[in-house]
Design a protein around this motif. Structure first.
Motif, PDB file in Angstrom:
ATOM      1  N   THR A   1     -27.200  12.025  15.188  1.00  0.00           N
ATOM      2  CA  THR A   1     -28.412  11.212  15.345  1.00  0.00           C
ATOM      3  C   THR A   1     -28.563  10.233  14.187  1.00  0.00           C
ATOM      4  O   THR A   1     -28.858   9.056  14.400  1.00  0.00           O
ATOM      5  CB  THR A   1     -29.653  12.127  15.435  1.00  0.00           C
ATOM      6  OG1 THR A   1     -29.471  13.036  16.524  1.00  0.00           O
ATOM      7  CG2 THR A   1     -30.919  11.322  15.652  1.00  0.00           C
ATOM      8  N   GLN A   2     -28.343  10.706  12.976  1.00  0.00           N
ATOM      9  CA  GLN A   2     -28.451   9.839  11.803  1.00  0.00           C
ATOM     10  C   GLN A   2     -27.356   8.771  11.809  1.00  0.00           C
ATOM     11  O   GLN A   2     -27.608   7.606  11.513  1.00  0.00           O
ATOM     12  CB  GLN A   2     -28.377  10.671  10.521  1.00  0.00           C
ATOM     13  CG  GLN A   2     -28.553   9.832   9.263  1.00  0.00           C
ATOM     14  CD  GLN A   2     -28.460  10.667   7.989  1.00  0.00           C
ATOM     15  OE1 GLN A   2     -28.224  11.869   8.031  1.00  0.00           O
ATOM     16  NE2 GLN A   2     -28.631  10.015   6.867  1.00  0.00           N
ATOM     17  N   THR A   3     -26.146   9.160  12.157  1.00  0.00           N
ATOM     18  CA  THR A   3     -25.033   8.208  12.205  1.00  0.00           C
ATOM     19  C   THR A   3     -25.317   7.118  13.231  1.00  0.00           C
ATOM     20  O   THR A   3     -25.151   5.926  12.946  1.00  0.00           O
ATOM     21  CB  THR A   3     -23.711   8.936  12.543  1.00  0.00           C
ATOM     22  OG1 THR A   3     -23.463   9.908  11.519  1.00  0.00           O
ATOM     23  CG2 THR A   3     -22.554   7.971  12.631  1.00  0.00           C
ATOM     24  N   LYS A   4     -25.770   7.511  14.406  1.00  0.00           N
ATOM     25  CA  LYS A   4     -26.099   6.538  15.451  1.00  0.00           C
ATOM     26  C   LYS A   4     -27.185   5.584  14.968  1.00  0.00           C
ATOM     27  O   LYS A   4     -27.089   4.371  15.158  1.00  0.00           O
ATOM     28  CB  LYS A   4     -26.559   7.270  16.719  1.00  0.00           C
ATOM     29  CG  LYS A   4     -26.925   6.358  17.857  1.00  0.00           C
ATOM     30  CD  LYS A   4     -27.357   7.151  19.082  1.00  0.00           C
ATOM     31  CE  LYS A   4     -27.837   6.228  20.182  1.00  0.00           C
ATOM     32  NZ  LYS A   4     -28.276   6.971  21.371  1.00  0.00           N
TER      33      LYS A   4
ATOM     34  N   TYR B   1     -17.547   3.831  17.340  1.00  0.00           N
ATOM     35  CA  TYR B   1     -18.228   4.493  18.456  1.00  0.00           C
ATOM     36  C   TYR B   1     -19.661   4.844  18.056  1.00  0.00           C
ATOM     37  O   TYR B   1     -19.906   5.378  16.971  1.00  0.00           O
ATOM     38  CB  TYR B   1     -17.464   5.753  18.860  1.00  0.00           C
ATOM     39  CG  TYR B   1     -18.008   6.392  20.109  1.00  0.00           C
ATOM     40  CD1 TYR B   1     -17.792   5.815  21.359  1.00  0.00           C
ATOM     41  CD2 TYR B   1     -18.749   7.563  20.047  1.00  0.00           C
ATOM     42  CE1 TYR B   1     -18.290   6.395  22.515  1.00  0.00           C
ATOM     43  CE2 TYR B   1     -19.248   8.154  21.198  1.00  0.00           C
ATOM     44  CZ  TYR B   1     -19.023   7.561  22.429  1.00  0.00           C
ATOM     45  OH  TYR B   1     -19.534   8.139  23.564  1.00  0.00           O
ATOM     46  N   ILE B   2     -20.611   4.527  18.943  1.00  0.00           N
ATOM     47  CA  ILE B   2     -22.026   4.832  18.694  1.00  0.00           C
ATOM     48  C   ILE B   2     -22.408   6.113  19.429  1.00  0.00           C
ATOM     49  O   ILE B   2     -22.802   7.096  18.820  1.00  0.00           O
ATOM     50  CB  ILE B   2     -22.938   3.672  19.138  1.00  0.00           C
ATOM     51  CG1 ILE B   2     -22.615   2.394  18.360  1.00  0.00           C
ATOM     52  CG2 ILE B   2     -24.404   4.053  18.972  1.00  0.00           C
ATOM     53  CD1 ILE B   2     -23.334   1.161  18.859  1.00  0.00           C
TER      54      ILE B   2
ATOM     55  N   LYS C   1     -10.432  10.662  23.576  1.00  0.00           N
ATOM     56  CA  LYS C   1     -11.533   9.841  24.089  1.00  0.00           C
ATOM     57  C   LYS C   1     -12.707  10.705  24.547  1.00  0.00           C
ATOM     58  O   LYS C   1     -13.861  10.343  24.355  1.00  0.00           O
ATOM     59  CB  LYS C   1     -11.020   8.960  25.242  1.00  0.00           C
ATOM     60  CG  LYS C   1     -11.934   7.839  25.619  1.00  0.00           C
ATOM     61  CD  LYS C   1     -11.256   6.956  26.669  1.00  0.00           C
ATOM     62  CE  LYS C   1     -12.057   5.731  26.983  1.00  0.00           C
ATOM     63  NZ  LYS C   1     -11.384   4.895  28.001  1.00  0.00           N
ATOM     64  N   GLY C   2     -12.412  11.853  25.089  1.00  0.00           N
ATOM     65  CA  GLY C   2     -13.457  12.756  25.566  1.00  0.00           C
ATOM     66  C   GLY C   2     -14.212  13.479  24.449  1.00  0.00           C
ATOM     67  O   GLY C   2     -15.239  14.088  24.701  1.00  0.00           O
ATOM     68  N   GLN C   3     -13.689  13.428  23.237  1.00  0.00           N
ATOM     69  CA  GLN C   3     -14.314  14.119  22.103  1.00  0.00           C
ATOM     70  C   GLN C   3     -14.939  13.157  21.097  1.00  0.00           C
ATOM     71  O   GLN C   3     -15.246  13.543  19.969  1.00  0.00           O
ATOM     72  CB  GLN C   3     -13.262  14.981  21.387  1.00  0.00           C
ATOM     73  CG  GLN C   3     -12.663  16.063  22.257  1.00  0.00           C
ATOM     74  CD  GLN C   3     -13.693  17.070  22.720  1.00  0.00           C
ATOM     75  OE1 GLN C   3     -14.480  17.577  21.940  1.00  0.00           O
ATOM     76  NE2 GLN C   3     -13.717  17.347  24.016  1.00  0.00           N
ATOM     77  N   LEU C   4     -15.140  11.905  21.479  1.00  0.00           N
ATOM     78  CA  LEU C   4     -15.690  10.910  20.554  1.00  0.00           C
ATOM     79  C   LEU C   4     -17.077  11.298  20.062  1.00  0.00           C
ATOM     80  O   LEU C   4     -17.910  11.797  20.831  1.00  0.00           O
ATOM     81  CB  LEU C   4     -15.760   9.534  21.225  1.00  0.00           C
ATOM     82  CG  LEU C   4     -14.425   8.823  21.432  1.00  0.00           C
ATOM     83  CD1 LEU C   4     -14.608   7.590  22.306  1.00  0.00           C
ATOM     84  CD2 LEU C   4     -13.806   8.445  20.092  1.00  0.00           C
ATOM     85  N   ARG C   5     -17.318  11.046  18.774  1.00  0.00           N
ATOM     86  CA  ARG C   5     -18.627  11.260  18.145  1.00  0.00           C
ATOM     87  C   ARG C   5     -19.042   9.974  17.450  1.00  0.00           C
ATOM     88  O   ARG C   5     -18.192   9.147  17.077  1.00  0.00           O
ATOM     89  CB  ARG C   5     -18.543  12.366  17.090  1.00  0.00           C
ATOM     90  CG  ARG C   5     -18.279  13.725  17.629  1.00  0.00           C
ATOM     91  CD  ARG C   5     -18.498  14.837  16.614  1.00  0.00           C
ATOM     92  NE  ARG C   5     -18.033  14.555  15.272  1.00  0.00           N
ATOM     93  CZ  ARG C   5     -17.460  15.456  14.481  1.00  0.00           C
ATOM     94  NH1 ARG C   5     -17.252  16.680  14.906  1.00  0.00           N
ATOM     95  NH2 ARG C   5     -17.089  15.137  13.266  1.00  0.00           N
ATOM     96  N   PRO C   6     -20.349   9.786  17.236  1.00  0.00           N
ATOM     97  CA  PRO C   6     -20.800   8.604  16.495  1.00  0.00           C
ATOM     98  C   PRO C   6     -20.075   8.489  15.152  1.00  0.00           C
ATOM     99  O   PRO C   6     -19.925   9.475  14.430  1.00  0.00           O
ATOM    100  CB  PRO C   6     -22.295   8.862  16.299  1.00  0.00           C
ATOM    101  CG  PRO C   6     -22.670   9.706  17.478  1.00  0.00           C
ATOM    102  CD  PRO C   6     -21.485  10.606  17.697  1.00  0.00           C
ATOM    103  N   GLY C   7     -19.583   7.286  14.875  1.00  0.00           N
ATOM    104  CA  GLY C   7     -18.857   7.030  13.633  1.00  0.00           C
ATOM    105  C   GLY C   7     -17.346   7.057  13.783  1.00  0.00           C
ATOM    106  O   GLY C   7     -16.632   6.634  12.871  1.00  0.00           O
TER     107      GLY C   7
END
Length: 156
Positions: free
Chosen positions: A36-39, A121-122, A98-104
């Motif tokens: 949440t903070q990264t986004k 990635y957001i 690609k299926g495991q992407l996280r913000p940042g």
């Protein structure tokens, strides 16, 4: 007198045996573990840079390229130093599917025979980048162009 010189030298040598403490700059390195903070920080960067034109080799608000934008975002928002070029950035951190992407996470695209593009990635299939056509913007990985050009992702 000889005794005082020996004591002085031993104190001096002992004092030099450890590294000085790191200066406290007041900036804590962000671990990118709080999604949440990264986004939020990525969206803040978008608000500040939205529409800044793409310029190959550029690294300012008068024009910036994709890898410089990624480097600047990580420096300004996360206090992290990343390499300058897309070619260097594709080798940092660890590979992520690609299926495991996280913000940042960094997302990379093959946009031509030898040209590469990078964004951050957001969430929800969206990524932040400096596009050649519209400057700094948010795009979707599901967009037919980006979906076709997607190459790999790295977690810095």
């Amino acid at each position: 007198m000889k005794f005082l010189i020996i004591v002085f030298l031993s104190v001096l040598l002992t004092a030099c045996s450890s590294a000085p403490p790191e200066p406290n700059t007041g900036v804590k390195q962000h671990s990118l573990s709080n999604a949440t903070q990264t986004k939020s920080q990525l969206l803040q960067m978008h608000r500040e840079w939205k529409g800044v034109p793409y310029r190959l080799g550029g690294n300012s608000k008068s024009g910036i390229d994709c890898s410089a934008f990624v480097q600047l975002t990580f420096k300004n928002q996360f206090s992290r130093q990343l390499p300058r070029t897309t070619d260097q950035q594709k080798n940092i951190g660890k590979s992520v599917s690609k299926g495991q992407l996280r913000p940042g996470d960094l997302v990379f695209f093959k946009t031509g025979w030898s040209s590469r593009h990078v964004g951050i990635y957001i969430a929800d299939g969206q990524f932040l980048h400096a596009s050649t056509s519209q400057g700094v913007m948010i795009s979707s990985l599901h967009n037919s162009y980006w979906k076709q050009k997607y190459w790999l992702a790295r977690r810095p």
